[in-house]
Design an enzyme around this catalytic site. Structure first.
Site, PDB file in Angstrom:
ATOM      1  CD  GLU A  29       7.487   7.399 -10.536  1.00  0.00           C
ATOM      2  OE1 GLU A  29       6.553   7.964  -9.933  1.00  0.00           O
ATOM      3  OE2 GLU A  29       8.662   7.828 -10.507  1.00  0.00           O
ATOM      4  CG  LEU A  58       8.779   5.153  -7.340  1.00  0.00           C
ATOM      5  CD1 LEU A  58       8.267   4.601  -6.039  1.00  0.00           C
ATOM      6  CD2 LEU A  58       9.064   6.598  -7.287  1.00  0.00           C
ATOM      7  CD  GLU A  60      10.028  10.633  -9.689  1.00  0.00           C
ATOM      8  OE1 GLU A  60      11.144  10.623  -9.109  1.00  0.00           O
ATOM      9  OE2 GLU A  60       9.002  10.141  -9.176  1.00  0.00           O
ATOM     10  CD  GLN A  82       2.406   8.122  -9.380  1.00  0.00           C
ATOM     11  OE1 GLN A  82       2.813   8.105  -8.231  1.00  0.00           O
ATOM     12  NE2 GLN A  82       2.273   7.016 -10.072  1.00  0.00           N
ATOM     13  CG  PHE A  83       0.832  14.033  -8.447  1.00  0.00           C
ATOM     14  CD1 PHE A  83      -0.406  14.645  -8.366  1.00  0.00           C
ATOM     15  CD2 PHE A  83       0.931  12.683  -8.168  1.00  0.00           C
ATOM     16  CE1 PHE A  83      -1.531  13.916  -8.016  1.00  0.00           C
ATOM     17  CE2 PHE A  83      -0.196  11.935  -7.816  1.00  0.00           C
ATOM     18  CZ  PHE A  83      -1.426  12.565  -7.739  1.00  0.00           C
ATOM     19  CG  HIS A 129      -0.385  14.791  -4.263  1.00  0.00           C
ATOM     20  ND1 HIS A 129       0.285  14.750  -3.068  1.00  0.00           N
ATOM     21  CD2 HIS A 129      -0.292  13.539  -4.789  1.00  0.00           C
ATOM     22  CE1 HIS A 129       0.743  13.515  -2.864  1.00  0.00           C
ATOM     23  NE2 HIS A 129       0.417  12.771  -3.901  1.00  0.00           N
TER      24      HIS A 129
HETATM   25  C1  LIG Z   1       9.530  11.723  -5.920  1.00  0.00           C
HETATM   26  C2  LIG Z   1       8.193  11.059  -5.905  1.00  0.00           C
HETATM   27  N1  LIG Z   1       7.770  10.399  -6.988  1.00  0.00           N
HETATM   28  C3  LIG Z   1       6.543   9.841  -7.021  1.00  0.00           C
HETATM   29  C4  LIG Z   1       5.714   9.915  -5.947  1.00  0.00           C
HETATM   30  C5  LIG Z   1       4.313   9.324  -6.004  1.00  0.00           C
HETATM   31  N2  LIG Z   1       4.195   8.157  -5.141  1.00  0.00           N
HETATM   32  C6  LIG Z   1       3.712   8.259  -3.882  1.00  0.00           C
HETATM   33  S1  LIG Z   1       3.823   6.833  -3.045  1.00  0.00           S
HETATM   34  C7  LIG Z   1       4.505   6.031  -4.354  1.00  0.00           C
HETATM   35  C8  LIG Z   1       4.920   4.590  -4.215  1.00  0.00           C
HETATM   36  C9  LIG Z   1       5.947   4.430  -3.151  1.00  0.00           C
HETATM   37  O1  LIG Z   1       6.237   3.086  -2.984  1.00  0.00           O
HETATM   38  P1  LIG Z   1       7.135   2.577  -1.771  1.00  0.00           P
HETATM   39  O2  LIG Z   1       8.373   3.404  -1.673  1.00  0.00           O
HETATM   40  O3  LIG Z   1       7.304   1.139  -1.933  1.00  0.00           O
HETATM   41  O4  LIG Z   1       6.316   2.925  -0.466  1.00  0.00           O
HETATM   42  P2  LIG Z   1       4.885   2.368  -0.016  1.00  0.00           P
HETATM   43  O5  LIG Z   1       3.867   3.314  -0.586  1.00  0.00           O
HETATM   44  O6  LIG Z   1       4.758   0.987  -0.538  1.00  0.00           O
HETATM   45  O7  LIG Z   1       4.890   2.428   1.464  1.00  0.00           O
HETATM   46  C10 LIG Z   1       4.628   6.882  -5.436  1.00  0.00           C
HETATM   47  C11 LIG Z   1       5.148   6.509  -6.757  1.00  0.00           C
HETATM   48  C12 LIG Z   1       6.205  10.597  -4.823  1.00  0.00           C
HETATM   49  N3  LIG Z   1       5.461  10.722  -3.708  1.00  0.00           N
HETATM   50  N4  LIG Z   1       7.431  11.153  -4.826  1.00  0.00           N
END
Ligand SMILES: Cc1ncc(C[n+]2csc(CCOP(=O)(O)OP(=O)(O)O)c2C)c(N)n1
Ligand SMILES: Cc1ncc(C[n+]2csc(CCOP(=O)(O)OP(=O)(O)O)c2C)c(N)n1
Ligand SMILES: [Mg+2]
Ligand SMILES: [Mg+2]
Lengths: 339, 350, 339, 350
Positions: A29, A58, A60, A82-83, A129
């Site tokens: 990601e 997105l 995992e 990512q974390f 995180h």
């Molecule tokens: C399971 C998981 N994977 C990765 C992340 C890291 N992460 C946080 S926000 C984000 C992007 C999310 O995009 P979207 O669903 O379009 O929401 P937006 O932030 O645009 O509101 C990511 C990859 C996470 N929080 N949870």
């Protein structure tokens, strides 16, 4: 010798691995244009093209399962979670496939996959995180689990992890990403699987890995002021584990504290403590103690300093190592019974 | 909305379909033969289980059109990603039947050579293999090979998150992968109605931009024809294709299961009427491509095949405990070397 | 007192819990008409209706995430994972939500969820049907982790788990489902969180849980023939852990072996060994040893007997407990240094 | 095929839609007010982050029609399941803004009272909350309450397996839940085109038998009207409803992100033209429901709201280390009691 951060060392390792081996591909990601949220893949897509470093949807489990298939087609995928906590959706793929495919196929299908995980806390991150997940992986047969503590090791171990024929969970201590060291890249440190003595010492041994190593070093310095000459072992590789170096170190000092940032219960420090006392029991003047995070969910930023192991806690543990060498009555009794 | 699947399953044997060509008679004959052999093999495996020669066996009786159609729709250069239920498909693909049964006999997790057969291990964690198929398909394409990956999956397993992620990855990377859902009506005891209330499982393709189709899974001609289209679509760079085949699991989930707890004999009886082998046989006889003599000859071949399997399975393989340590890592870790030494010492002590 | 199998005891516990509390609901894969693949929910749907016991779509993360929502609406969900390895898709929901919701909300949202997991092996199951996953859960703060070893405990602990205000991972040893005991249900054994001494003994202590307990008992019997009077502790609850009972037991004997079926590295036995030596060091005549599965993927049926801990291995470990009480030279030296 | 969503997003402010009624002017006015206050709050939060008062802040500037529409489409008896990006929605719902910011300030994981506000904690592990919403919706229905659960989710998060499982569970259990996908074009740096190649994210509903619709997410009237339909559908026993709102994230992912790395200023500029507040303001002015005086009054209210937040946020809350142990279990385990005692001893030693 230029001051190099761990982030830079990792970035260089990825670039060098991609340049040297056509089968190395980096994905996950935000690893493309963005260069990852920690910028570890910064500029890699620009330099090597989208074929070698690309963003995925997105998901995992998807990333890891896709990596399994790519590896079956002959690639060496290096994927980024990512974390720590965001690798959990991939847990089934990691445990049931990545770890087991070689075994399942009697060696016919190897999965030389590296799963990079920004690891542990201490960066003031909000919920999810700052988790530590090394014990989950270390407990899973078929995975190698590595955690560098220095830029040189970060470079060298990542190169080795990518070259390794087995899947490696590569844990990158988040709070050390920006720590620097004077090092000329490329560099080769110890081979994967070897611990290293970071500091000699005769009175007690601190065993640590990843983010615990700088803490152990600091604690050893502080201990010196109290008159204790403390040795520090950096485990580097949780699986395989370097029993030889660790046990020899502890036998030299007879006292041992294991440091780990993760919650303590059934963590890797428990394994290390259990192994050390199994192997060094009669060299030990005191029980092997552990300094770890509490058995609680990782706390919010404003409280993380109360949770994380610190120098005082390590010194307290060192102080509890029965420096007067008086075993308790029961032990003497048992010993007499035998005489 | 050319991306919508047909509103009812594509059929062929009962009535021709305007959109899909009927496969050549010679191909249908080969399919018939493989189905008969496959069914006999399946019955043999069930018997071996009753005799305690297999730890467990999930029968695919009734699903032969899918099992065989899947194997015959791809070439040797392609990859198949089967589940625990797809032994007949593997046998049709030409894998050694005893090697196919290794997992279920309990000697080892996978008994055949995965890379040379280009057949992934029979997968148990549901839907996980669909992602492997996507990654492999993408990887092969990247290597410049025109491989198609065919992933088999059950109706129940479509509920797992991994299936969703696989469809999406496949679509986004335009991977040459075909997903064949064998909708056999049940996930163990759970009927499709409790698994999904979608118009069809094929309709799931829409939400990913994946072309999809549904087919009468007991109509071997239709299964072959739709899979041909799907495989050609994938091979020619069109991206993934999802096929739902409506079929029925005639036996219990495995020998260990008791289907009487959750379904009626009447339902089974009804599907018996739609038996895929009977239907294809009728079609071939009607077209003059099959007669009593050929049917008998094929039955004899199937019998011979089963006899071979039976006799080879009477030999208990010797299991070597040291195998425990051989393939955990490329080289055993010091920890495993120690544990192996312990095991050796134990065995010497005996 | 009728002979009751563990499966019957669990079934009775579910029925009694449903009958007593309107908020208890049982769901998962095949738990309805089929009664679960191990028949633990046999007849429950018939007796109490589909509202109280129902099948879900086939998705473990879905099941656990749905349970979180049901609990937020006031229910006490008891969910079944079909086998250990098939709970892995739910790992994120378990670790990031089930374990953390109470903490996250400062106690405002409790999740009284029980996650039942048919646990460990020894049943000749093919791949993925015999894994042990207790360490993953025990390492996760916020979960309670329980593993009964007898029908009475199975009943009593499951009732307590369901009544508990916290989420409980309830590990049901597959190979003990059909083991019987004379017991009158309902029965109340020890409260959740308490270990129990299953067999007194003065020479050494075996510590075990779940499928390890009958093995420990058998081993103790065999050891008696070799002249060792061996105590057996059944841990019952991995989290919370009963340090008091365990440490007191070990202090009595001065020798200890921990038995666990799972692969050893970073398993729960490591935690127990580490704790025991921390707390009982000077009562120990020998290191705390472990007998566990090897650090390998669970093997195929034909080889599982070579992998699983057995009486011989436990006896070997007992024999290594330095019965002549001769500590090594280094220890004596250290001790002299102090005198 | 009445289950197909509209082929293009439903709009209202530019041109009326035949299928959805325009909300009452008074409701639109309230919506306008909440959007203005929400945006001012959002800007305040960003400023607080620059000052180091918040650990991190994910802005929803540009998404106010969704943020506010979501909050106003459900009642106090309903449940909202928000993500990290939905602070403005919570503030609109009437939650205390400082409590809403607790997570991002870093005092605690969730700062408001979940049961009494009927608002789940802002969820970070993507898509996981959608399953909670389904379980809760089903549970509430089982308890005889006519609650609707509204789950918010981003475009990127729709790729996660949990979203698939949530849609399917919702459909199979006919749970009264509405999913609102705020498709803001990006998941951090990844544009929608790399996330999905489906006709729309709303089309994902089809594969589950979930009614779905897509809407112009910068058209507050349309968002409200479509959500009204969705909520009514769920509340009346029709089962789940999926809404995709097409909108745009005007700021970077969070203050820590650098959007310049992955998108053009021109694209942002284009969306600026479709600003949801401007569009609604124009519409209200044109209808004679808003004039300069009212606009100024509302701006002043927003300013006052922000000032309150600002001043309350200047007070650093005191964090009690013993909180670490308070809510891990209902009662601390013996192990936690020991660890707490250690912490206490340390603090006394200081
Ligand atoms: C399971 C998981 N994977 C990765 C992340 C890291 N992460 C946080 S926000 C984000 C992007 C999310 O995009 P979207 O669903 O379009 O929401 P937006 O932030 O645009 O509101 C990511 C990859 C996470 N929080 N949870
Ligand atoms: C992740 C996972 N969960 C549960 C199981 C247990 N299990 C094995 S087969 C099966 C039913 C699968 O049904 P379906 O996908 O329809 O395939 P079929 O068996 O009908 O061919 C279940 C629940 C599993 N193997 N993997
Ligand atoms: Mg099925
Ligand atoms: Mg987005």
């Amino acid at each position: 010798m230029a001051p190099t951060s761990m982030a830079q060392a990792l970035n260089a390792a990825l670039r060098d691995a991609i340049a040297e081996d056509d089968d190395v591909v980096v994905f996950g990601e935000d690893v493309g244009k963005l260069g990852g949220v920690f910028r570890i893949t910064d500029g890699v897509q620009d330099a090597f093209g989208e074929d070698r470093c690309f963003d995925t949807p997105l998901a995992e489990s998807g990333i890891v399962g896709f990596a399994v298939g790519m590896a079956m087609a002959g690639f060496r995928p290096v994927v980024e979670m990512q974390f720590d906590a965001f690798a959990f959706p991939a847990f089934e793929q990691v445990v049931s496939h990545v770890a087991k495919m070689r075994n399942r196929t009697r060696g016919a299908v190897a999965l030389p996959i590296v799963i990079r995980v920004p690891f542990a806390g201490g960066i003031g991150g909000v919920e999810h995180h700052c988790d530590s997940s090394e014990a989950y992986y270390a407990h899973t047969p078929g995975l190698k689990v590595v955690a560098p503590a220095t830029p040189a090791d970060a470079y060298s171990l990542l190169r080795e992890a990518i070259a390794d024929p087995d899947p490696v969970v590569f844990l990158e201590p988040k709070k050390l990403y920006w720590s620097k060291e004077d090092v000329e890249l490329p560099v080769e440190t110890e081979p994967l699987g070897r611990a290293v003595i970071r500091r000699p010492g005769r009175d007690a041994t601190l065993i640590a890995y990843g983010p615990g190593v700088p803490l152990a070093m600091e604690s050893a310095e502080a201990a010196a002021e109290e008159g204790w000459d403390v040795q520090v072992v950096d485990v580097r590789s949780l699986v395989p584990f370097d029993d030889e170096t660790v046990a020899a170190a502890v036998r030299e000092t007879g006292r041992c504290v294991v440091v780990q940032e993760a919650q303590g219960f059934a963590g890797v420090a428990a394994e290390i403590a259990a192994r050390v006392q199994e192997r060094c029991f009669h060299s030990l003047a005191a029980p092997v103690l552990r300094v770890s995070g509490f058995d609680i969910p990782y706390p919010p930023p404003k409280l993380e300093h109360s949770h994380l192991p610190n120098v005082d806690r390590v010194l307290d543990a060192l102080a509890r190592l029965q420096w007067d060498d008086q075993p308790d009555a029961k032990w003497l009794e048992l010993q007499e019974g035998a005489a | 909305m050319e991306w919508l699947p047909s509103s009812s399953p594509v059929g062929m044997l009962d009535q021709p379909d305007p959109n899909y060509p009927v496969p050549e008679p010679s191909r249908l004959l080969a399919t018939y033969r493989a189905m008969v052999v496959g069914r006999r093999f399946d019955a043999q495996a069930t018997t071996l289980t009753k005799q305690g020669r297999l730890a467990v066996y999930p029968s695919s009786r009734g699903q032969e059109a899918c099992q065989v159609g899947a194997a015959l729709s791809i070439g040797a250069q392609d990859w198949l990603f089967p589940t625990y239920r797809d032994s007949v498909s593997l046998v049709t693909r030409g894998l050694d039947p005893v090697e196919v049964l290794t997992l279920l006999r309990g000697d080892w997790h996978c008994g055949y050579d995965v890379p040379s057969t280009r057949t992934a291990p029979q997968c148990t964690p549901l839907a996980t293999q669909t992602l492997h198929a996507v990654g492999l398909a993408h990887g092969e394409a990247r290597k410049g090979r025109d491989t198609v990956a065919l992933a088999l999956i059950g109706d129940g397993a479509t509920s797992e998150g991994d299936f969703h992620e696989a469809l999406n990855f496949a679509a986004v990377f335009k991977a040459p992968v075909v997903f064949l859902v064998q909708n056999n009506g049940y996930a163990i005891s759970v009927p499709l109605a409790k698994q999904s209330v979608a118009p069809s499982l094929a309709h799931k393709g829409i939400g990913y931009g994946v072309r999809s189709e549904q087919v009468d899974g007991n109509d071997a001609a239709a299964v072959l024809s739709v899979l041909d289209t799907a495989v050609a679509h994938a091979r020619s760079g069109g991206g993934p294709f999802l096929v739902e085949a409506h079929t029925y699991r005639m036996e219990a989930h495995t020998n260990a299961d008791d289907a009487g707890r959750y379904r009626d004999a009447a339902e089974v009886e009804q599907w018996q009427q739609r038996d895929p082998i009977d239907r294809l046989e009728r079609h071939l006889r009607e077209g003059g491509h099959l007669d009593d003599a050929a049917v008998e000859r094929i039955a004899a071949e199937a019998e011979e095949f089963a006899a071979q399997v039976r006799s080879r399975m009477q030999v208990e393989p010797t299991a070597d405990p040291e195998d425990l340590f051989r393939h955990v890592y490329a080289e055993p870790t010091p920890q495993l070397q120690e544990q192996l030494a312990q095991l050796r010492a134990e065995q010497e002590a005996q």
